[in-house]
Design a protein around this motif. Sequence first.
Motif, PDB file in Angstrom:
ATOM      1  N   VAL A 124       0.839  -1.204   0.000  1.00  0.00           N
ATOM      2  CA  VAL A 124       0.000   0.000   0.000  1.00  0.00           C
ATOM      3  C   VAL A 124       0.870   1.248   0.000  1.00  0.00           C
ATOM      4  O   VAL A 124       0.622   2.203  -0.753  1.00  0.00           O
ATOM      5  CB  VAL A 124      -0.944  -0.007   1.226  1.00  0.00           C
ATOM      6  N   SER A 125       1.910   1.255   0.826  1.00  0.00           N
ATOM      7  CA  SER A 125       2.798   2.422   0.923  1.00  0.00           C
ATOM      8  C   SER A 125       3.533   2.675  -0.393  1.00  0.00           C
ATOM      9  O   SER A 125       3.640   3.822  -0.845  1.00  0.00           O
ATOM     10  CB  SER A 125       3.812   2.212   2.053  1.00  0.00           C
ATOM     11  N   VAL A 126       4.026   1.610  -1.019  1.00  0.00           N
ATOM     12  CA  VAL A 126       4.782   1.766  -2.263  1.00  0.00           C
ATOM     13  C   VAL A 126       3.891   2.290  -3.382  1.00  0.00           C
ATOM     14  O   VAL A 126       4.309   3.147  -4.181  1.00  0.00           O
ATOM     15  CB  VAL A 126       5.444   0.433  -2.660  1.00  0.00           C
ATOM     16  N   LEU A 127       2.660   1.802  -3.462  1.00  0.00           N
ATOM     17  CA  LEU A 127       1.765   2.305  -4.503  1.00  0.00           C
ATOM     18  C   LEU A 127       1.456   3.779  -4.280  1.00  0.00           C
ATOM     19  O   LEU A 127       1.413   4.571  -5.234  1.00  0.00           O
ATOM     20  CB  LEU A 127       0.468   1.487  -4.523  1.00  0.00           C
ATOM     21  N   LEU A 128       1.244   4.177  -3.027  1.00  0.00           N
ATOM     22  CA  LEU A 128       0.975   5.588  -2.731  1.00  0.00           C
ATOM     23  C   LEU A 128       2.191   6.449  -3.074  1.00  0.00           C
ATOM     24  O   LEU A 128       2.050   7.547  -3.626  1.00  0.00           O
ATOM     25  CB  LEU A 128       0.612   5.745  -1.256  1.00  0.00           C
ATOM     26  N   VAL A 129       3.392   5.961  -2.784  1.00  0.00           N
ATOM     27  CA  VAL A 129       4.615   6.689  -3.148  1.00  0.00           C
ATOM     28  C   VAL A 129       4.730   6.803  -4.671  1.00  0.00           C
ATOM     29  O   VAL A 129       5.135   7.850  -5.203  1.00  0.00           O
ATOM     30  CB  VAL A 129       5.849   5.980  -2.559  1.00  0.00           C
ATOM     31  N   THR A 130       4.357   5.743  -5.386  1.00  0.00           N
ATOM     32  CA  THR A 130       4.399   5.775  -6.851  1.00  0.00           C
ATOM     33  C   THR A 130       3.456   6.845  -7.395  1.00  0.00           C
ATOM     34  O   THR A 130       3.810   7.591  -8.318  1.00  0.00           O
ATOM     35  CB  THR A 130       4.024   4.398  -7.426  1.00  0.00           C
ATOM     36  N   PRO A 157       6.220  -0.690  -8.497  1.00  0.00           N
ATOM     37  CA  PRO A 157       5.470  -1.707  -7.751  1.00  0.00           C
ATOM     38  C   PRO A 157       5.651  -3.114  -8.300  1.00  0.00           C
ATOM     39  O   PRO A 157       5.611  -4.083  -7.530  1.00  0.00           O
ATOM     40  CB  PRO A 157       4.012  -1.231  -7.858  1.00  0.00           C
ATOM     41  N   VAL A 158       5.849  -3.251  -9.599  1.00  0.00           N
ATOM     42  CA  VAL A 158       6.072  -4.583 -10.172  1.00  0.00           C
ATOM     43  C   VAL A 158       7.355  -5.197  -9.616  1.00  0.00           C
ATOM     44  O   VAL A 158       7.411  -6.400  -9.309  1.00  0.00           O
ATOM     45  CB  VAL A 158       6.117  -4.518 -11.712  1.00  0.00           C
ATOM     46  N   LEU A 159       8.393  -4.381  -9.458  1.00  0.00           N
ATOM     47  CA  LEU A 159       9.644  -4.867  -8.886  1.00  0.00           C
ATOM     48  C   LEU A 159       9.443  -5.336  -7.442  1.00  0.00           C
ATOM     49  O   LEU A 159      10.038  -6.336  -7.015  1.00  0.00           O
ATOM     50  CB  LEU A 159      10.715  -3.778  -8.937  1.00  0.00           C
ATOM     51  N   LEU A 160       8.608  -4.618  -6.691  1.00  0.00           N
ATOM     52  CA  LEU A 160       8.322  -5.044  -5.322  1.00  0.00           C
ATOM     53  C   LEU A 160       7.600  -6.387  -5.319  1.00  0.00           C
ATOM     54  O   LEU A 160       7.846  -7.234  -4.453  1.00  0.00           O
ATOM     55  CB  LEU A 160       7.490  -3.988  -4.596  1.00  0.00           C
ATOM     56  N   LEU A 165       7.505 -12.507  -4.700  1.00  0.00           N
ATOM     57  CA  LEU A 165       7.623 -13.840  -5.280  1.00  0.00           C
ATOM     58  C   LEU A 165       8.900 -14.533  -4.808  1.00  0.00           C
ATOM     59  O   LEU A 165       8.908 -15.753  -4.562  1.00  0.00           O
ATOM     60  CB  LEU A 165       7.615 -13.754  -6.812  1.00  0.00           C
ATOM     61  N   PHE A 166       9.984 -13.770  -4.667  1.00  0.00           N
ATOM     62  CA  PHE A 166      11.238 -14.344  -4.180  1.00  0.00           C
ATOM     63  C   PHE A 166      11.070 -14.889  -2.762  1.00  0.00           C
ATOM     64  O   PHE A 166      11.550 -15.985  -2.447  1.00  0.00           O
ATOM     65  CB  PHE A 166      12.338 -13.280  -4.217  1.00  0.00           C
ATOM     66  N   LEU A 267       0.140  -4.233  -6.748  1.00  0.00           N
ATOM     67  CA  LEU A 267       1.496  -4.199  -7.291  1.00  0.00           C
ATOM     68  C   LEU A 267       1.596  -4.658  -8.734  1.00  0.00           C
ATOM     69  O   LEU A 267       2.603  -4.384  -9.398  1.00  0.00           O
ATOM     70  CB  LEU A 267       2.437  -5.057  -6.428  1.00  0.00           C
ATOM     71  N   VAL A 268       0.578  -5.364  -9.232  1.00  0.00           N
ATOM     72  CA  VAL A 268       0.639  -5.892 -10.598  1.00  0.00           C
ATOM     73  C   VAL A 268      -0.512  -5.389 -11.467  1.00  0.00           C
ATOM     74  O   VAL A 268      -0.292  -4.897 -12.577  1.00  0.00           O
ATOM     75  CB  VAL A 268       0.656  -7.434 -10.595  1.00  0.00           C
ATOM     76  N   ALA A 269      -1.754  -5.491 -10.983  1.00  0.00           N
ATOM     77  CA  ALA A 269      -2.908  -5.165 -11.825  1.00  0.00           C
ATOM     78  C   ALA A 269      -2.894  -3.707 -12.281  1.00  0.00           C
ATOM     79  O   ALA A 269      -3.052  -3.408 -13.469  1.00  0.00           O
ATOM     80  CB  ALA A 269      -4.207  -5.485 -11.087  1.00  0.00           C
TER      81      ALA A 269
END
Length: 344
Positions: A124-130, A157-160, A165-166, A267-269
């Motif tokens: 959520v935080s990363v998408l808001l920063v984006t 977000p895709v990288l996150l 996945l890792f 992060l993906v959609a």
Amino acid sequence: MVLGGLLPGSPVVYAAVILAATGLIWFGSGWLESAAERLAAHYGLPAVVQGSIIVAVGSSFPELASVVFTALGGSFDMGVGAIVGSAIFNILVIPGLSGVATDDDVESSRTIVYKEAQFYMIAVSVLLVTFALAVIYNPSDGAALGGTLTRPLAVIPVLLYGLYLFIQWQDVRDHEAEEAAGDVAVLRQWGKLAVGLVVILVAVEQLVGAVEGLNHAFGIPQFLAGVTILAAATSLPDTLVSVRSAKSGSGATSLGNVLGSNTFDLLVAIPIGVLIVGAAPVNFAVAVPMMGVLTLATILLFVVLRTDLSLTGAESYALLLSYLLFVAWVVAETAGVTDLIRGA
């Protein structure tokens, strides 16, 4: 356009198409999720990974399709609204219904609370920063808090999600899988999964067209229509699979599906829609209040899951009541009673 323009454009027709498309989404998602679960069991994946990746990505396909179709149709705000609204629905309604539908408490785990829930908060935080970066570095001329989300920003977000996945891959490596079931027809299950995806694609395309028709008929803002109508319809698969898992005693799979599905959606959609069309407008004045509600909903779920690592009946009803309050607020915003969402 509904059914290629074969039906007249009236609110009654749009409502009927929404109901029919929702039914098709339910049908296609049933095939998709059933095949995904059996394939995950066949390959010996742990329960949390089954819920947070395999089943979650499958049940999130309607949201992914809605973002793609709205982005291609020039109504990206509605697609983002559907994702955020679906995320709030998933966080509050699905665990609530799962707890109400079962006689016992829905069991959580430290993995769900400290890995899945906390990683979702980071998402959520990363998408808001984006979104904030889009406003800072690509400001819109017509809106003080508007910006353009470009492909380079959408990659963040895709990288996150790649990191997510890792982490899951490491868990799979550490997991001692049970002996794989020998009665799974693997090719047949992959075929069912493909058919489910096609049915969902067709249904979501019609659903988006019908919701856009209602927008024009009643003057509903795109973002708010996405948060309510489109979000509830596309969240149906997540609801069914999570409630069914909870009733069968698989609390980890049920809760993992909720959090994993939301992580995938954010992060993906949303980034995939931007990567397809190249750029999409972002209204920070609309995004921040809705992401704030999503953050509060996530904190509430985190607290109730951490309490004794289970979800009780009383806590389930509290989650459902919180969602009703959210819907009431959205209705108040639409009716002009409140004015917290600027520019919606």
